[in-house]
Motif scaffolding. Structure first.
Motif, PDB file in Angstrom:
ATOM      1  N   ILE B   3     -13.444  -0.286  17.956  1.00  0.00           N
ATOM      2  CA  ILE B   3     -13.607   0.783  18.945  1.00  0.00           C
ATOM      3  C   ILE B   3     -13.080   0.265  20.279  1.00  0.00           C
ATOM      4  N   VAL B  41      -1.490   9.629  17.650  1.00  0.00           N
ATOM      5  CA  VAL B  41      -2.365  10.797  17.844  1.00  0.00           C
ATOM      6  C   VAL B  41      -2.303  11.357  19.265  1.00  0.00           C
ATOM      7  N   ALA B  43      -3.272   9.752  22.325  1.00  0.00           N
ATOM      8  CA  ALA B  43      -4.462   9.427  23.115  1.00  0.00           C
ATOM      9  C   ALA B  43      -4.079   9.299  24.591  1.00  0.00           C
ATOM     10  N   TYR B  50     -10.656   4.646  17.740  1.00  0.00           N
ATOM     11  CA  TYR B  50     -10.844   3.557  16.781  1.00  0.00           C
ATOM     12  C   TYR B  50      -9.478   3.212  16.219  1.00  0.00           C
ATOM     13  N   GLY B  73      -6.320   5.269  15.005  1.00  0.00           N
ATOM     14  CA  GLY B  73      -6.632   6.112  13.853  1.00  0.00           C
ATOM     15  C   GLY B  73      -7.214   7.461  14.241  1.00  0.00           C
ATOM     16  N   GLY B  74      -7.889   7.520  15.396  1.00  0.00           N
ATOM     17  CA  GLY B  74      -8.482   8.768  15.844  1.00  0.00           C
ATOM     18  C   GLY B  74      -9.111   8.609  17.215  1.00  0.00           C
ATOM     19  N   ILE B  75      -9.293   9.741  17.876  1.00  0.00           N
ATOM     20  CA  ILE B  75      -9.937   9.750  19.188  1.00  0.00           C
ATOM     21  C   ILE B  75     -11.406  10.103  18.978  1.00  0.00           C
ATOM     22  N   ILE B  76     -12.300   9.294  19.527  1.00  0.00           N
ATOM     23  CA  ILE B  76     -13.738   9.525  19.374  1.00  0.00           C
ATOM     24  C   ILE B  76     -14.171  10.615  20.364  1.00  0.00           C
ATOM     25  N   ASP B  77     -14.884  11.630  19.849  1.00  0.00           N
ATOM     26  CA  ASP B  77     -15.244  12.773  20.694  1.00  0.00           C
ATOM     27  C   ASP B  77     -16.159  12.367  21.839  1.00  0.00           C
ATOM     28  N   TRP B  79     -18.388   8.887  23.424  1.00  0.00           N
ATOM     29  CA  TRP B  79     -18.696   7.472  23.286  1.00  0.00           C
ATOM     30  C   TRP B  79     -19.401   6.998  24.544  1.00  0.00           C
TER      31      TRP B  79
END
Lengths: 88, 88, 88, 88, 88
Positions: B3, B41, B43, B50, B73-77, B79
């Motif tokens: 993360i 993605v 960002a 992550y 791999g993806g954006i954390i909504d 955190w």
């Protein structure tokens, strides 16, 4: 394989293809470091699990197309929390 | 999967073939360690993401020819920033 | 991918086959840890570079037969030295 | 390959396919960090062993289908415990 | 690739198939951490070497069947011992 504790599920609306619709968990080590893992075994908050990393993580996810580098391999039946360096 | 938080984009005029014209981001861990990742993605600065490492990073980049060892791999909504070792 | 600074070239007369006649550089992290990397981009002393590790390092070396686990991926145009943990 | 000491066996009723009916050991490093490894050599509590990680761990487990990232490679005949940084 | 110093040879009577009759060395980092590596170059006690990890370690061992994750890649001709963080 590392020993980590499940904290909660991770919500990520925007992800790469290959990690969509996969159940992700935030795990926490004894020293407080957090990582994200794919969960194919249905671990719950507070469970201690061991994780598989590297290319084996993709196989462990049940589908080599899942683009993970960390997957929960199993739930540990009993685990005593203990800080590193304090045991005999 | 780690993360990390997006700091800024990285400018590298001289690169090896296989990493040309790829969007690179400098990411920063909770403890302040920086790494460089490929970003498929989109960002933005300040986003918590992550990352996928190892050979999966190349698949996650959308093209196995991209010579990366770390890919977002993806954006954390949501955190919450928290130092390791301070939570219960 | 890690961010490291080039210190100097490494002289190794005895090497395994697969690493002969390859240009090797000693790199140094912000925290002072040193590693050895293959250099296909022609980095110079003092340059800040990012490195590719794992199997991607062999592809990045331009020849999969090069038995490296760390290869310079590119030279960073501008990099401000900053100790981990001190930035906002 | 790392040098670790066997602590005890790990009991995990719920595991992913690919790690079922495999003998798992909890290993402990000199600094107290614990990891889980597959044991194909029959190590006992207190034994010092060296471990193989990455894709080689699956081959070392005697079956590439075993989804491990850490496998015991051998039992060290004699090992003196010594804290890191204290030897000459 | 890491920079490590050869301490001594490792005696392991019980090993997995794939690591039998292989010359193993205990290596020590500047910070005192020990690891085990396969030695295809004939390094001697006190030599500073660099090591190759991951799948490249198996190729560097001269035989992909050797189940190692760390192999000595070459002997460094000259190396000044220096603690991390103390150089300019």
């Amino acid at each position: 394989m590392e020993i980590l504790q499940v904290e909660y599920s991770l919500v990520c609306t925007r992800r790469v293809a290959g990690l969509q619709a996969i159940s992700l968990r935030v795990l926490r080590s004894v020293t407080g470091v957090r990582q994200v893992a794919v969960d194919p075994v249905g671990a719950r908050e507070g469970n201690w699990v061991y994780t598989v990393c590297g290319s084996a993580a993709r196989y462990a996810a049940g589908d080599y197309e899942v683009l993970t580098d960390l997957t929960i391999g199993g739930i540990i039946d009993h685990w005593e929390i203990e800080e590193p360096g304090t045991s005999g």
